[in-house]
Scaffold this active site. Structure first.
Site, PDB file in Angstrom:
ATOM      1  N   GLY A   1       0.877  -1.239  -0.062  1.00  0.00           N
ATOM      2  CA  GLY A   1       0.054  -0.054   0.039  1.00  0.00           C
ATOM      3  C   GLY A   1       0.844   1.395   0.033  1.00  0.00           C
ATOM      4  O   GLY A   1       1.633   1.300  -0.703  1.00  0.00           O
ATOM      5  N   CYS A   2       0.335   2.244   0.830  1.00  0.00           N
ATOM      6  CA  CYS A   2       1.175   3.466   0.906  1.00  0.00           C
ATOM      7  C   CYS A   2       2.495   3.489   1.448  1.00  0.00           C
ATOM      8  O   CYS A   2       3.342   4.330   1.102  1.00  0.00           O
ATOM      9  CB  CYS A   2       0.264   4.329   1.785  1.00  0.00           C
ATOM     10  SG  CYS A   2      -1.391   4.890   1.134  1.00  0.00           S
TER      11      CYS A   2
END
Lengths: 353, 353
Positions: B137-138
């Site tokens: 993800g981020c």
């Protein structure tokens, strides 16, 4: 120096024989126009039986991508935790001794990934590095060992735990009657496996010491081995052109062994080849002029478990440990093939002090 | 030594303002029982506008997971290729100079992955190493820089190309009226970015030289930032408990800078923080006693582009290059947060000869 120690390979409880599989598919597609070809090709896979996550009548129904992914997570986490504990015990280690956790797995998708769940559940250090990889298919086991080799080159006293979680039966698509899909349904098996790659190994340790690595991506081969991603999940696709990849990768495998070991592949003492399928192994034998014995452990893995994707190389390596025939100083190699067409190759020496 | 050179960040053409977004969601959910809260919270995101892959009326319809994943592949490959060419040009390099290709991307799923397509299409060497990561993800941008740091520690004259491909708009779920989902729909932006991490850098090179790294996984936090995987694709889930993670990671960030740089975080000259959202940045300011100026570039990125997931840290780094205020020897750090809860942290020195 990366010492790959003895793997653990575990299988789910539901065994299915290839005979059962033929009957099940025949019932599912009673009017398949090419059934005779399909049956002949299934018999030709040289898979005898496989273990699957669910009983076969459940495997062939599709309860939805969401439910399957939940099965993937629940069983994946449970079985991967069991393997992790086993290889830690075998190495007289605790989670504290592990610096990087790799999970390779292409038969489900999780975010956070299994790396994160396992670090939390099993009490690994919060600063354990994660390397979760979902997109390298059957090449991912050897790929991970190559990345572990690089990582340990940077941190010579670190240890890596590699886990492979493959439940290909969760990709069974009951609507798909393509010949290649029916064969794939009878080729892949489910398994969870793992091993520890030790940086600083000690007297008494036994394992495969990786000493050189190589990678290969074949140009314009994206359709050879691939997934179509749909609302029903991942649809495995195999183009028969993939057979021609082996002739492209064979010179690279030969070259690595020639350049770095000054040997021919047949002169090596052990060979850890991904099974792929019967034809891939035949192509290896043919393109590398291999003595048949050198693919025997891969053929045995295929026969008893089917192609367990990224876990095959760990299963074949495990057979080397269990054969108890390896001596200190034996030389060997590993090669695995996956989507792309991608190959990951390494070579090294057996350590047994 | 890993020198992170100037990133390229590109955005798809369809811009949507937060005012437009409020109207679009109001039309989609005209009878939402908590609309006033939703609207207030959307206004509070401090996102001004974002660029999305498709016009907004297409974003809010769901053409199916399969079609969305096809959009992901087509646009991802096209934009990632453009970014790859740009950063190669900027560094006066050719594909031949790249030893490892990393693609981080959590908003679609491909096998073979974009690494394989790009190696083939752009004429990278067939032995280019692939590192595709979809599950971080981020955190994945900073994660990849940390892995590049390790890789270059092993191979000091190698170069790594990192590409981030994030189209969060492809995760819009029109059936989902949860407050947290409506806010997320107004928070994330689409972007493709990349940079080259050079092993052996030369006189005249400018960049962020990574000198130390750290990783963190918070125990029992798997529900903080996660995907539910369904037939309609990935459903982003955010638990407001995530806000409490910053207090856990703050001491680790402080500790790294204290131990390795003998400094406080405010004493560093530049700060490359993932935006997360406004509250995550507020928590950082509060838990690290940060001078507001130290998160200003992150706030600016959030305002103009939304949270572009793994690409944020590259966008903030790019702003440091474009500000032209960095001097040789300036010290700084990077931190990004993602699913798990996971954090990836590094620190280093600005090089400008």
């Amino acid at each position: 120096m990366s010492l790959v120690t003895k793997p653990t390979v575990i299988f789910p409880e539901h065994e299915v024989s290839q005979d059962q599989m033929v009957n099940v598919l025949k019932e599912l597609f009673p009017y398949h126009p090419k059934w005779d070809t399909v049956e002949r090709m299934i018999r030709n896979t040289q898979v005898d039986h496989r273990n699957l996550l669910s009983p076969i009548d459940q495997v062939i129904t599709h309860p939805g991508f969401e439910y399957r992914n939940k099965l993937y997570k629940d069983h994946g986490l449970k079985m991967a935790s069991r393997v992790a504990k086993q290889v830690l015990d075998d190495n007289k280690m605790t989670p504290n001794d592990i610096d990087m956790l790799m999970v390779v797995s292409c038969t489900g998708f999780l975010m956070p990934s299994l790396t994160s769940y396992i670090i939390s559940d099993l009490g690994f250090r919060p600063n354990t590095k994660q390397l979760p990889v979902a997109q390298l298919g059957c090449a991912a086991g050897a790929w991970a060992l190559n990345r572990a080799y690089e990582y340990i080159k940077a941190y010579p006293d670190h240890n890596v735990l590699l886990l492979s979680v493959e439940f290909s039966s969760l990709l069974f698509q009951p609507e798909d009657s393509k010949i290649s899909s029916l064969i794939s349904n009878c080729l892949f098996g489910d398994a969870v496996s793992g091993c520890i790659i030790k940086g600083a190994y000690e007297d008494g340790d036994e394992g495969y010491l990786i000493e050189g690595i190589d990678s290969f991506v074949k140009k314009d081969s994206d359709h050879y081995i691939k997934y179509d991603v749909k609302s029903t999940g991942f649809h495995f696709g195999l183009d028969k052109e993939v057979m021609h990849s082996i002739k492209d990768v064979a010179p690279i495998m030969k070259g690595l062994i020639k350049d770095e070991c000054e040997k021919e592949i047949n002169d090596l003492d052990f060979h850890l080849f991904h099974t792929g399928g019967r034809k891939i192994l035949d192509e290896l034998v043919s393109n590398l002029d291999l003595v048949e014995e050198n693919v025997s452990k891969s053929r045995q893995s295929l026969k008893n478990h089917g192609n367990i994707a990224s876990g095959v190389v760990l299963d074949v390596l495990n057979k080397e440990f269990e054969s108890k025939t390896r001596k200190n100083g034996d030389t060997g190699m590993m090669a695995a093939f996956g989507p792309g067409f991608t190959a990951e190759i390494n070579h090294g020496t057996w350590i047994k002090n």
